[in-house]
Write a protein that holds these residues in place. Structure first.
Motif, PDB file in Angstrom:
ATOM      1  N   ASP A  79       0.389  -0.964  -0.148  1.00  3.43           N
ATOM      2  CA  ASP A  79      -0.062  -0.210   0.063  1.00  3.43           C
ATOM      3  C   ASP A  79       0.433   1.306  -0.094  1.00  3.43           C
ATOM      4  O   ASP A  79       1.661   0.651   0.820  1.00  3.43           O
ATOM      5  N   LEU A  80       0.469   2.154  -0.575  1.00  4.53           N
ATOM      6  CA  LEU A  80       1.420   3.793  -0.910  1.00  4.53           C
ATOM      7  C   LEU A  80       2.079   4.920   0.279  1.00  4.53           C
ATOM      8  O   LEU A  80       2.570   5.044   0.833  1.00  4.53           O
ATOM      9  N   GLN A  81       0.492   4.590   1.602  1.00  3.78           N
ATOM     10  CA  GLN A  81       0.661   4.973   2.933  1.00  3.78           C
ATOM     11  C   GLN A  81       1.755   3.931   3.089  1.00  3.78           C
ATOM     12  O   GLN A  81       3.163   5.229   4.508  1.00  3.78           O
ATOM     13  N   THR A  82       2.026   2.891   3.305  1.00  6.27           N
ATOM     14  CA  THR A  82       3.592   2.064   3.950  1.00  6.27           C
ATOM     15  C   THR A  82       4.717   2.268   3.595  1.00  6.27           C
ATOM     16  O   THR A  82       5.185   2.356   3.847  1.00  6.27           O
ATOM     17  N   LEU A  83       4.575   2.662   1.759  1.00  6.16           N
ATOM     18  CA  LEU A  83       5.793   2.616   0.748  1.00  6.16           C
ATOM     19  C   LEU A  83       6.213   4.479   1.440  1.00  6.16           C
ATOM     20  O   LEU A  83       7.772   4.242   1.786  1.00  6.16           O
ATOM     21  N   LEU A  84       5.261   5.179   1.626  1.00  5.37           N
ATOM     22  CA  LEU A  84       5.919   6.683   1.303  1.00  5.37           C
ATOM     23  C   LEU A  84       6.675   6.730   3.289  1.00  5.37           C
ATOM     24  O   LEU A  84       7.877   7.434   3.187  1.00  5.37           O
ATOM     25  N   SER A  85       5.842   6.093   4.076  1.00 11.30           N
ATOM     26  CA  SER A  85       6.658   6.019   5.727  1.00 11.30           C
ATOM     27  C   SER A  85       7.802   5.323   5.560  1.00 11.30           C
ATOM     28  O   SER A  85       8.494   5.301   6.160  1.00 11.30           O
ATOM     29  N   ARG A  86       8.014   4.524   4.915  1.00 16.22           N
ATOM     30  CA  ARG A  86       9.546   3.564   4.755  1.00 16.22           C
ATOM     31  C   ARG A  86      10.820   4.499   3.838  1.00 16.22           C
ATOM     32  O   ARG A  86      11.439   4.142   3.208  1.00 16.22           O
ATOM     33  N   ARG A  87      10.064   5.718   2.786  1.00 14.08           N
ATOM     34  CA  ARG A  87      10.585   6.099   1.984  1.00 14.08           C
ATOM     35  C   ARG A  87      11.851   6.496   2.577  1.00 14.08           C
ATOM     36  O   ARG A  87      11.996   7.673   3.028  1.00 14.08           O
ATOM     37  N   ARG A  88      13.396   6.462   2.514  1.00 16.11           N
ATOM     38  CA  ARG A  88      14.546   7.049   2.344  1.00 16.11           C
ATOM     39  C   ARG A  88      15.394   7.328   0.940  1.00 16.11           C
ATOM     40  O   ARG A  88      15.208   7.136   0.162  1.00 16.11           O
ATOM     41  N   SER A  89      16.111   8.919   1.732  1.00 17.34           N
ATOM     42  CA  SER A  89      16.980   8.702   0.609  1.00 17.34           C
ATOM     43  C   SER A  89      18.241   8.169  -0.166  1.00 17.34           C
ATOM     44  O   SER A  89      18.393   7.599   1.534  1.00 17.34           O
ATOM     45  N   VAL A  90      18.313   7.629  -1.375  1.00 26.79           N
ATOM     46  CA  VAL A  90      19.293   7.039  -0.502  1.00 26.79           C
ATOM     47  C   VAL A  90      20.431   7.219  -1.800  1.00 26.79           C
ATOM     48  O   VAL A  90      20.842   7.291  -3.122  1.00 26.79           O
ATOM     49  N   ARG A  91      21.553   7.037  -1.324  1.00 22.79           N
ATOM     50  CA  ARG A  91      23.312   7.499  -1.815  1.00 22.79           C
ATOM     51  C   ARG A  91      24.307   6.780  -2.256  1.00 22.79           C
ATOM     52  O   ARG A  91      25.489   6.760  -2.341  1.00 22.79           O
ATOM     53  N   TRP A  92      23.985   5.446  -1.795  1.00 16.49           N
ATOM     54  CA  TRP A  92      24.935   4.105  -1.427  1.00 16.49           C
ATOM     55  C   TRP A  92      24.486   2.671  -2.605  1.00 16.49           C
ATOM     56  O   TRP A  92      23.278   2.366  -1.856  1.00 16.49           O
ATOM     57  N   PHE A  93      25.261   2.922  -3.734  1.00 12.38           N
ATOM     58  CA  PHE A  93      24.763   2.031  -4.830  1.00 12.38           C
ATOM     59  C   PHE A  93      25.330   0.539  -4.607  1.00 12.38           C
ATOM     60  O   PHE A  93      26.356   0.817  -4.671  1.00 12.38           O
ATOM     61  N   THR A  94      24.946  -0.850  -5.243  1.00 10.97           N
ATOM     62  CA  THR A  94      25.438  -1.575  -5.881  1.00 10.97           C
ATOM     63  C   THR A  94      26.433  -0.635  -6.850  1.00 10.97           C
ATOM     64  O   THR A  94      25.855   0.231  -7.682  1.00 10.97           O
ATOM     65  N   GLN A  95      27.180  -1.896  -7.772  1.00 10.95           N
ATOM     66  CA  GLN A  95      26.984  -1.364  -8.711  1.00 10.95           C
ATOM     67  C   GLN A  95      26.762  -2.259 -10.012  1.00 10.95           C
ATOM     68  O   GLN A  95      27.164  -1.994 -11.378  1.00 10.95           O
ATOM     69  N   GLU A  96      25.894  -2.307  -9.705  1.00 15.86           N
ATOM     70  CA  GLU A  96      24.832  -3.483 -11.076  1.00 15.86           C
ATOM     71  C   GLU A  96      24.526  -1.924 -11.241  1.00 15.86           C
ATOM     72  O   GLU A  96      23.505  -1.652 -10.673  1.00 15.86           O
ATOM     73  N   LYS A  97      24.396  -1.525 -12.531  1.00 13.76           N
ATOM     74  CA  LYS A  97      23.710  -0.662 -13.345  1.00 13.76           C
ATOM     75  C   LYS A  97      21.881  -0.945 -13.822  1.00 13.76           C
ATOM     76  O   LYS A  97      21.355  -2.141 -13.701  1.00 13.76           O
ATOM     77  N   ARG A 244      20.542   0.623  -7.300  1.00 17.96           N
ATOM     78  CA  ARG A 244      20.537  -0.135  -6.771  1.00 17.96           C
ATOM     79  C   ARG A 244      21.108  -0.208  -5.481  1.00 17.96           C
ATOM     80  O   ARG A 244      22.179  -0.120  -5.377  1.00 17.96           O
ATOM     81  N   PRO A 245      20.047   0.927  -4.347  1.00 18.06           N
ATOM     82  CA  PRO A 245      20.448   0.106  -3.326  1.00 18.06           C
ATOM     83  C   PRO A 245      21.349  -1.125  -2.797  1.00 18.06           C
ATOM     84  O   PRO A 245      21.414  -2.074  -2.221  1.00 18.06           O
ATOM     85  N   ARG A 246      22.507  -0.096  -2.284  1.00 17.13           N
ATOM     86  CA  ARG A 246      23.811  -1.280  -1.643  1.00 17.13           C
ATOM     87  C   ARG A 246      23.246  -1.535   0.244  1.00 17.13           C
ATOM     88  O   ARG A 246      23.310  -2.169   1.151  1.00 17.13           O
ATOM     89  N   VAL A 247      22.911  -0.477   0.803  1.00 17.26           N
ATOM     90  CA  VAL A 247      22.635  -0.165   2.302  1.00 17.26           C
ATOM     91  C   VAL A 247      20.699  -0.484   1.844  1.00 17.26           C
ATOM     92  O   VAL A 247      20.121   0.292   1.342  1.00 17.26           O
ATOM     93  N   ARG A 248      20.912  -0.874   3.006  1.00 16.99           N
ATOM     94  CA  ARG A 248      18.834  -1.148   3.433  1.00 16.99           C
ATOM     95  C   ARG A 248      18.583  -0.730   4.238  1.00 16.99           C
ATOM     96  O   ARG A 248      19.612  -1.130   4.955  1.00 16.99           O
ATOM     97  N   PHE A 249      17.262   0.029   4.296  1.00 19.74           N
ATOM     98  CA  PHE A 249      16.844   0.252   5.978  1.00 19.74           C
ATOM     99  C   PHE A 249      15.876   0.152   6.214  1.00 19.74           C
ATOM    100  O   PHE A 249      15.308  -0.695   5.454  1.00 19.74           O
ATOM    101  N   ARG A 250      16.224  -0.455   8.081  1.00 17.50           N
ATOM    102  CA  ARG A 250      15.716  -1.108   8.353  1.00 17.50           C
ATOM    103  C   ARG A 250      14.070  -1.437   9.334  1.00 17.50           C
ATOM    104  O   ARG A 250      13.348  -1.729   9.910  1.00 17.50           O
ATOM    105  N   ARG A 251      14.115   0.162   9.368  1.00 17.83           N
ATOM    106  CA  ARG A 251      13.245   1.352  10.583  1.00 17.83           C
ATOM    107  C   ARG A 251      12.493   2.497   9.918  1.00 17.83           C
ATOM    108  O   ARG A 251      13.580   3.279   9.270  1.00 17.83           O
ATOM    109  N   THR A 252      11.373   2.813  10.483  1.00 22.83           N
ATOM    110  CA  THR A 252      10.477   3.890  10.353  1.00 22.83           C
ATOM    111  C   THR A 252      11.610   5.034  10.764  1.00 22.83           C
ATOM    112  O   THR A 252      11.745   4.638  11.662  1.00 22.83           O
ATOM    113  N   VAL A 253      11.406   6.305  10.451  1.00 22.59           N
ATOM    114  CA  VAL A 253      12.230   7.206  10.987  1.00 22.59           C
ATOM    115  C   VAL A 253      11.042   8.590  11.522  1.00 22.59           C
ATOM    116  O   VAL A 253       9.944   8.458  10.970  1.00 22.59           O
ATOM    117  N   PRO A 254      11.230   9.704  12.822  1.00 21.90           N
ATOM    118  CA  PRO A 254       9.982   9.894  12.775  1.00 21.90           C
ATOM    119  C   PRO A 254      10.454  11.404  11.966  1.00 21.90           C
ATOM    120  O   PRO A 254      11.088  12.177  11.434  1.00 21.90           O
TER     121      PRO A 254
END
Length: 263
Positions: A79-97, A244-254
């Motif tokens: 669902d969209l609301q859950t997706l939005l709550s988990r959205r994080r800016s990602v700056r660390w990526f794998t080398q796979e294009k 492609r994210p190299r780092v995966r987040f696991r918690r929502t933030v305030p």
């Protein structure tokens, strides 16, 4: 230094995940434990450290009573609301294009956006194989402001180094960029927001680059020399570094709620 974080020594396992994702240089490891330093550019309460911590050892002091939702970082919410709550800016990526097929799917998300007077004038550009020449183009455009903008000076030095160390000052580990152009700014901004959400729904990630977008205001005509297929009356309105994210987040933030006024 006024602290921004509370790090529970009883829960912390010294994994250094928090220090590795702090883009402001505010956390370092000391004797196997994370310490808030107040160094670098200082904490701005992004919550990355909280979101990546495997043990829930970190609290943002700006939201001391916040209880995060924990989730499987590989799970894409339905669902969209859950997706939005988990959205994080990602700056660390794998080398796979990101593949061409995936880019087609990404950009299809913008095919039904509302535009001013139904102008439908949004154009996209994907910078991939020409990534380094493009970064040089941005550096050359922004060079007159290098003395007042340390990040631009860092970019120039990075590109001039034949063996650059560390991440790109503007794109971090990203080497693929989506750019949106339009006559009316809101058209491209709305379109890119759809692309961003589709990226997260596909298990990709990214972040918006204000620094690259600044080249539009600095010298529009020179910027558009890199994009001869895009009408020059359209300005660069949004820039999204994707991968492609190299780092995966696991918690929502305030987050502070929106300021709403009813009339």
């Amino acid at each position: 230094m006024e602290p921004h974080l509370r790090i529970d020594p009883e829960l912390c396992i010294g994994c250094s995940a928090c220090a590795s994702v702090c883009i402001r240089g505010n956390i370092r490891m000391d004797m196997g434990r994370p310490v808030e330093t107040g160094g670098g550019m200082g904490c701005f309460d992004c919550g990355h450290c909280l979101a990546v911590c495997p043990k829930g050892a970190i609290t943002l002091l700006s939201h001391p009573d916040f209880v995060p939702d924990e989730y499987d970082p590989k799970e894409v919410p339905a669902d969209l609301q859950t997706l939005l709550s988990r959205r994080r800016s990602v700056r660390w990526f794998t080398q796979e294009k990101v593949t061409g097929e995936e880019f087609s799917r990404l950009l299809s998300a913008a095919s039904n956006i509302p535009t001013v007077q139904n102008s439908q004038d949004v154009s996209f550009a994907i910078v991939d194989k020409q990534f380094r020449p493009f970064m040089r183009h941005i550096a050359d455009i922004m060079a007159p402001r290098a003395d007042e903008l340390p990040r631009i000076r860092q970019l120039i030095d990075y590109l001039d180094d034949p063996f650059p160390m560390g991440p790109n000052p503007l794109t971090w580990e990203g080497t693929q960029i989506v750019l949106a152009f339009s006559r009316e700014p809101e058209d491209a901004v709305i379109a890119m927001a759809r692309v961003e959400l589709m990226a997260y729904a596909m298990g990709l990630g990214g972040f918006y680059s204000h620094w690259i977008q600044m080249a539009e205001a600095q010298d529009h005509d020179r910027l558009m020399e890199f994009f001869p297929d895009i009408p020059s009356d359209r300005g660069l309105r949004a820039v999204f570094v994707v991968g492609r994210p190299r780092v995966r987040f696991r918690r929502t933030v305030p987050r502070d709620g929106p300021s709403v006024h009813y009339y």
